[in-house]
Every structure is written in structure tokens, then in C-alpha cells.
Design a protein around this motif. Structure first.
Motif, mmCIF file in Angstrom:
data_model
loop_
_atom_site.group_PDB
_atom_site.id
_atom_site.type_symbol
_atom_site.label_atom_id
_atom_site.label_comp_id
_atom_site.label_asym_id
_atom_site.label_seq_id
_atom_site.Cartn_x
_atom_site.Cartn_y
_atom_site.Cartn_z
ATOM 1 N N ARG A 113 -11.271 -36.680 18.954
ATOM 2 C CA ARG A 113 -10.741 -36.046 20.328
ATOM 3 C C ARG A 113 -9.386 -36.448 20.486
ATOM 4 N NH1 ARG A 113 -13.274 -38.007 26.252
ATOM 5 N NH2 ARG A 113 -11.632 -36.864 27.597
ATOM 6 N N ARG A 114 -9.127 -37.738 20.168
ATOM 7 C CA ARG A 114 -7.622 -38.483 20.263
ATOM 8 C C ARG A 114 -6.652 -37.537 19.513
ATOM 9 N NH1 ARG A 114 -10.797 -43.115 20.022
ATOM 10 N NH2 ARG A 114 -10.053 -43.670 17.677
ATOM 11 N N GLY A 116 -6.976 -34.210 19.030
ATOM 12 C CA GLY A 116 -7.159 -33.010 19.509
ATOM 13 C C GLY A 116 -7.674 -32.033 18.533
ATOM 14 N N ASN A 117 -8.690 -32.581 17.969
ATOM 15 C CA ASN A 117 -9.659 -31.886 16.906
ATOM 16 C C ASN A 117 -10.830 -31.487 17.477
ATOM 17 O OD1 ASN A 117 -7.052 -31.477 15.437
ATOM 18 N ND2 ASN A 117 -7.673 -33.426 14.069
ATOM 19 N N ASP A 137 -7.943 -32.522 26.908
ATOM 20 C CA ASP A 137 -7.554 -32.609 25.476
ATOM 21 C C ASP A 137 -8.453 -31.803 24.525
ATOM 22 O OD1 ASP A 137 -9.482 -34.480 26.010
ATOM 23 O OD2 ASP A 137 -8.650 -36.127 24.932
ATOM 24 N N THR A 139 -10.109 -28.277 23.029
ATOM 25 C CA THR A 139 -10.347 -26.610 23.159
ATOM 26 C C THR A 139 -11.519 -26.010 23.665
ATOM 27 O OG1 THR A 139 -8.599 -26.610 21.183
ATOM 28 C CG2 THR A 139 -9.666 -24.459 21.724
#
Length: 297
Positions: A113-114, A116-117, A137, A139
Motif C-alpha cells: 500500500r505504501r 501504491g501497488n 492511495d 486504485t
């Protein structure tokens, strides 16, 4: 005093109207629950048994046969499928699923998560409504929200196949499904399950387990290519059916409790109304007696 009585009468009327609505919603949910419960009761034993069989087979593969759906790799990109309802008025049903999802992301996929995945795919509108205001953060994939309204196997399997293709091509390294497991109308469990890669059977430390010797017909690789996708699609469909049964059970329970609360409120309001009315009558009688006494004097 008359104004106070009028307000209480209007409130009593409003509570009666609300009680009629909650009774009707309870009856509708009970009818839908029977249908949804029959569906999940028929599918779940078959799906659970196939999942155990799949885990067992993948744990005992040898030779050159393999399937990408059982191959674990370094987790860089994660997809979390969140299955909720499209409507509310079912107690904490949707909130509990969302809390389970939040806990999963924070505890298991905090690093992803940090970076951005982390992606989230929503089946059902309530999950998206909850997270779009809380997670900036991540999708969001909202193309399949409406699948919840028509959970036929053909519709759900189409979503499952697309996710399997994305896993095979490396777009995602892990796919988790968060849904509500149905037990009965009053008991449901928010559940997070790893869907891909297929988890292998866990063997207790220090315990030797005999390796199963399967006879494959036709050959091992051809069977895996046909069997594994079918089982995964059925497992995905079971999660949607479980959530639907849980929704109707939760709504029926919530509406039943709301009807009981309305009945208690009606009793309290009627007692209050009778007291106010008695006070008004007593006051009017006192005024009449006082007026008559004044005329005599």
C-alpha cells in the motif's frame, strides 16, 4: 397543552407508519433469504470439497506438470476483491466487511500500500462508497459493481476469468477476496480468503504426511489446465452467493429488531399521551369548577 397532545399524536402516527415499513421489509428479506440460502447450501459443500481437493493436488504435484495459479511469487502488486451489498438497512453487515478489508490491507499488505501497488475491485456499491472517502492511495476498479444484482454463474465467472488472466500475466501477484460467510440469519462472518495463488495444504511441523499418488486421466498437465480454472470460478461464485445470503439474513434480523423497537416506542408514547391527556382533562375540570365557584360568589 392541546399543542403538546397534537405533537405526540403525530409522532405516534409516524412510528406506526415506520413500523409497517420495517415489517414489510422483514417479510421481503425473509422471502429472498430462503432463495439465497437454498443456493448457498447447495453450492458450498461442493465448492469446499473441490477447494480441498485442489489444494491437495497442487501440494502433491511432481514431474513437469504445474499451473501458474498455484505458483507463489514475491508479492509486489495486490488485488483485493470486496463483495458487499448495493443497499443498506442491514445492520453492520457492510461495515464489518469493510473493516475486515481495512485490517487485511494494513496488516498483510502495508508495504504494498505504501508503494501504491494495492488495487481494489468492488462487487456491490456499499464497499466503494465506504472506501472512496477513506483510501486515497489505492486504485479502485468499479466496472463490476452491478454484478451483485445478477449473480448468475455466467456473470460471476466472467469476472473470475479476467482476474485469473491478470494473475497469469503477472499484473497481480496475489488476489484476496473479502466477503461475508453465511451461517444462519442471525450469524454471519466477515471473511478474507487468499484466492490466488491457490494456498497449498498446511502440514504441521514435525509431522510426516504420506504423499498422495494420483492417477491422472488424461495426462496431468491437460487435466490441471481444465480443472483448476473451473474450481477457481466456482469458488469465486460461492463467495458472492455467501454474501447475498448474509445480506438478506442481516437485513431480516435488523428489520425485526427495528419492528420490536418501534413497538416499545409506541408503548412509551401512548403512556405519555394518556398522561398528557389526563393532565389536560384535570386542568379543564379545575378551570370549570373555579369558574362556577366564582359565579356563585
Amino acid at each position: 397543552m392541546a399543542g403538546g397532545l397534537k405533537e405526540v399524536r403525530e409522532r405516534i402516527k409516524s412510528v406506526i407508519n415506520t413500523q409497517q415499513i420495517t415489517k414489510a421489509m422483514k417479510m421481503v428479506s425473509a422471502a429472498k433469504l430462503r432463495k439465497a440460502q437454498n443456493a448457498i447450501v447447495q453450492v458450498r459443500p461442493y465448492a469446499d470439497r473441490l477447494n480441498r481437493m485442489l489444494s491437495n493436488i497442487l501440494s502433491n504435484l511432481d514431474g513437469g506438470a504445474n499451473t501458474s495459479f498455484g505458483t507463489a511469487r514475491e508479492v509486489k502488486n495486490v488485488l483485493v476483491v470486496v463483495i458487499t451489498s448495493n443497499r443498506g438497512l442491514c445492520g453492520a453487515f457492510n461495515t464489518n466487511i469493510c473493516k475486515e478489508t481495512t485490517s487485511l490491507i494494513n496488516e498483510k499488505y502495508g508495504k504494498q500500500r505504501r508503494d501504491g501497488n494495492v488495487s481494489m475491485l468492488f462487487i456491490g456499491k456499499k464497499g466503494y462508497d465506504y472506501f472512496r472517502r477513506r483510501l486515497r492511495d489505492v486504485t479502485f476498479i468499479t466496472d463490476f459493481i452491478d454484478v451483485y444484482d445478477n449473480p448468475a454463474y455466467e456473470n460471476v465467472s466472467r469476472v473470475a476469468r479476467a482476474r485469473m488472466d491478470e494473475f497469469s500475466t503477472g499484473k497481480y501477484d496475489a488476489v484476496e477476496v473479502v466477503y461475508s460467510r453465511f451461517k444462519n440469519a442471525a450469524t454471519v462472518f466477515p471473511t478474507a480468503e487468499q484466492w490466488l495463488p491457490v494456498p497449498k495444504m498446511e502440514t504441521p511441523a514435525g509431522v510426516k504426511v504420506a504423499k498422495a499418488d494420483y492417477i491422472f486421466e488424461p495426462d496431468q498437465q491437460q487435466l490441471l489446465e481444465t480443472l483448476v480454472p473451473s474450481i477457481l470460478q466456482l469458488s469465486f461464485h460461492k463467495c458472492v452467493l455467501d454474501t447475498q445470503a448474509s445480506e438478506h439474513g442481516s437485513r431480516m434480523t435488523a428489520m425485526d429488531k427495528a419492528t420490536e423497537n418501534a413497538e416499545e416506542l409506541l408503548k412509551a408514547l401512548k403512556i405519555h399521551y394518556n398522561k398528557k391527556r389526563q393532565e389536560a382533562i384535570t386542568t379543564e375540570l379545575g378551570e370549570i369548577v373555579s369558574g362556577a365557584a366564582a359565579l356563585e360568589n
